[in-house]
Design an enzyme around this catalytic site. Structure first.
Site, PDB file in Angstrom:
ATOM      1  N   HIS A 153     101.283  78.242  14.244  1.00 51.13           N
ATOM      2  CA  HIS A 153     101.300  77.871  12.822  1.00 51.13           C
ATOM      3  C   HIS A 153     101.447  79.098  11.934  1.00 51.13           C
ATOM      4  CE1 HIS A 153     100.444  73.796  13.948  1.00 51.13           C
ATOM      5  NE2 HIS A 153      99.412  74.222  14.681  1.00 51.13           N
TER       6      HIS A 153
ATOM      7  N   ASP B  35      99.074  68.853 -15.898  1.00 48.66           N
ATOM      8  CA  ASP B  35      99.733  68.413 -17.131  1.00 48.66           C
ATOM      9  C   ASP B  35      98.846  67.326 -17.732  1.00 48.66           C
ATOM     10  OD1 ASP B  35     100.086  66.169 -15.611  1.00 48.66           O
ATOM     11  OD2 ASP B  35     102.274  66.074 -15.874  1.00 48.66           O
TER      12      ASP B  35
ATOM     13  N   THR C 153     101.253  62.023 -10.286  1.00 49.12           N
ATOM     14  CA  THR C 153     101.291  61.721  -8.846  1.00 49.12           C
ATOM     15  C   THR C 153     101.004  62.965  -8.004  1.00 49.12           C
ATOM     16  OG1 THR C 153     103.620  62.281  -8.782  1.00 49.12           O
ATOM     17  CG2 THR C 153     103.061  59.950  -9.172  1.00 49.12           C
TER      18      THR C 153
ATOM     19  N   CYS D  70      99.063  66.418 -11.455  1.00 53.51           N
ATOM     20  CA  CYS D  70      99.840  65.725 -12.482  1.00 53.51           C
ATOM     21  C   CYS D  70      99.684  64.241 -12.174  1.00 53.51           C
ATOM     22  CB  CYS D  70     101.302  66.187 -12.499  1.00 53.51           C
ATOM     23  SG  CYS D  70     102.231  65.838 -10.994  1.00 53.51           S
TER      24      CYS D  70
END
Ligand code: TXA
Ligand code: MG
Length: 493
Positions: free
Chosen positions: A483, A356, A417, A415
């Protein structure tokens, strides 16, 4: 007809020589491929060879001699170039086309007034020829259209009951047929390679100290007649060596050659194999690297025959570079596959990137970094394209979808954070997006979570630190095991 199975013992070679003298047919080893021999000077014997092989009678035979002196019996021609080649390469896998003396029956030469002559290096072959006391016409000992035989078992498969004897010698060391060179132009003209072999154009050039040329038909891809599988002979494809115009070496399986950068070819073949096997087809893969040209030559025909034996439906083969011996192997491979070739492009790894307005600056820094450091990776910039305010969920979703549809291999989202856009990306089924703020987290995001999208904060992470995290994520391997079980659970939520 009863076929005698003979060994390479002196007594057996004498038996075989006797058969040849009496107009019979004997399959015997040479260093290139097994040959089906007959007295070259006996038209009836030669006719039997055509019959036994099911071979078109305009396809002339190579006449084999046991000593260099035998050449003068077959031709009046002797040039400096011929002398140099005989000296350097005979006995060996090279055949010279020269004007034929009248003593050579026209049925042996397929009606031509030239004759192809070769002195093989294989000891059994030479002893057989010498003891029979006549020059030996010998095409490859296969049924017409089949791959040339490189072991005695191949001869037994094709010719049992059709010939008088088969000599069971060693497997052929060269594996493809001799290089055929047209010498009829004399010293004033460059010799012309009619059929490439293990003796390459480069080698001949080196021996003669002059250029050699290639028959133009060797460089063209002929049109294939759908009904017969034979190349269509027209304006553009009129080979000087009659044998080159027939369908050759064809396995029963459908065969495709993949050509392009080797790694990309191997990946494509692997994928195709999995698809075909999933459909229940029996698939064989024939791949050699460019450093294995001689091995490819030695094994190729035998591999095709194995495929026929075990009921292979599809053969996937990788092309060799068309240089040196590779050129000669590819000459055979193209024919086997009926010129069915797929070009494979280098597949660049693709990374989708989206942000963004808050992550825009970092996204641009990352793009510049990749352009400079990783030109081998293709970046797909999904926007935003300026600092005007936009809604991060749309960009997170777009990047996630680009990855799960396979339009990109991996994704990076930014973005302010990294939090919001990572949440958005993770809404797309199949996305495992990890927001990372350190190299260690980037490492574990791959090792444990196999993250396919990486999220970074434009206002919380410096560009240099971001680059290090991205490198760590790209170079770390997923650990799998327990995993894998967990990422499977994630993917199915
Ligand atoms: O390595 C070999 O050459 C093996 C072993 C048995 O010696 N023989 C072999 O023969 O491959 P054959 O018959 O499969 O192939 C002979 C090739 C054909 O392409 C034929 O058209 C060409 O040589 N040839 C024979 N006589 C010719 C001539 N007078 N002019 C042009 N081409 C000729
Ligand atoms: Mg042949």
């Amino acid at each position: 007809m009863e076929t005698l199975i003979l060994t390479t013992s002196k007594e057996d070679i004498d038996k075989a020589a006797e058969i040849l003298r009496n107009g019979g047919l004997v399959a015997f080893p040479t260093e290139t491929v097994y040959g089906l021999g007959a007295n070259a000077l006996d038209p009836d014997a030669v006719k039997r060879v055509y019959l036994a092989k099911g071979r078109p009678s305009d396809n002339p035979m190579i006449v084999h001699i046991g000593e260099k002196e035998g050449l003068a019996e077959l031709t009046d021609m002797m040039t400096r170039d011929m002398e140099l080649l005989m000296e350097a390469i005979w006995p060996g896998p090279m055949t010279m086309v020269v004007p034929a003396k009248d003593i050579v029956p026209r049925v042996t030469t397929g009606g031509l007034d030239t004759v192809a002559v070769r002195m093989p290096s294989d000891e059994t072959a030479r002893q057989l020829i010498i003891r029979s006391g006549v020059p030996i016409a010998a095409p490859s000992a296969n049924l017409s259209g089949h791959p040339s035989p490189t072991t005695y078992r191949h001869c037994i498969d094709d010719l049992m009951g059709r010939v008088d004897a088969i000599i069971c010698g060693e497997d052929c060391q060269v594996g493809i047929e001799s290089t055929v060179i047209d010498m009829t132009g004399g010293d004033g003209k460059p010799p012309v390679i009619l059929r490439p072999g293990i003796v390459t154009a480069e080698r001949i050039s080196q021996v003669l100290g002059k250029e050699v040329s290639l028959d133009p038909s060797l460089l063209k891809r002929p049109e294939i007649d759908k009904d017969t599988g034979n190349p269509v002979t027209g304006q553009d494809f009129r080979p000087r060596s009659p044998g080159m115009k027939y369908k050759h070496y064809a396995p029963q399986a459908e065969m495709t050659i993949f050509r392009g950068p080797h790694e990309a070819v191997l990946r494509t073949i692997g994928k195709r194999q999995a698809e075909l096997e999933a459909r229940g087809l029996k698939v064989a893969v024939i791949t050699y690297s460019d450093s294995e040209q001689e091995t490819a030559a030695r094994q190729f025909f035998a591999r095709l025959r194995e495929c026929d034996k075990d009921g292979t439906d599809v053969i996937l083969a990788s092309a060799l570079k068309e240089e040196g011996v590779g050129f000669s192997v590819m000459n055979r491979m193209f024919k086997s596959a009926g010129y069915n070739i797929e070009e494979v492009k280098e597949e660049k790894m693709k990374i989708a990137i989206a942000s963004d307005h808050g992550g825009f600056g970092l996204k641009e820094n990352i793009r510049e970094y990749f352009a400079e450091k990783h030109p081998e990776i293709e970046m797909k910039d999904l926007g935003t394209y300026n600092e005007e305010s936009v809604d991060y969920p749309l960009f997170g979703k777009l990047c996630g979808e680009t990855v799960v549809t396979g339009a990109a291999d991996l994704g990076i989202v930014c973005c302010g954070t990294g939090i919001g856009i990572s949440i958005a990306a993770n809404k797309v089924k199949g996305v495992r997006c990890a927001l990372v703020t350190s190299v260690e987290m980037a490492h574990l995001a791959k090792e444990h979570n196999n993250a396919n999208v990486l999220a970074l904060g434009g206002r919380t992470t410096r560009p240099e630190a971001a680059f290090e995290m991205i490198e760590e994520w790209l170079t770390t391997e997923f650990a799998g095991g327990r995993h894998q079980r967990r990422t499977d659970l994630l993917d199915n939520m």
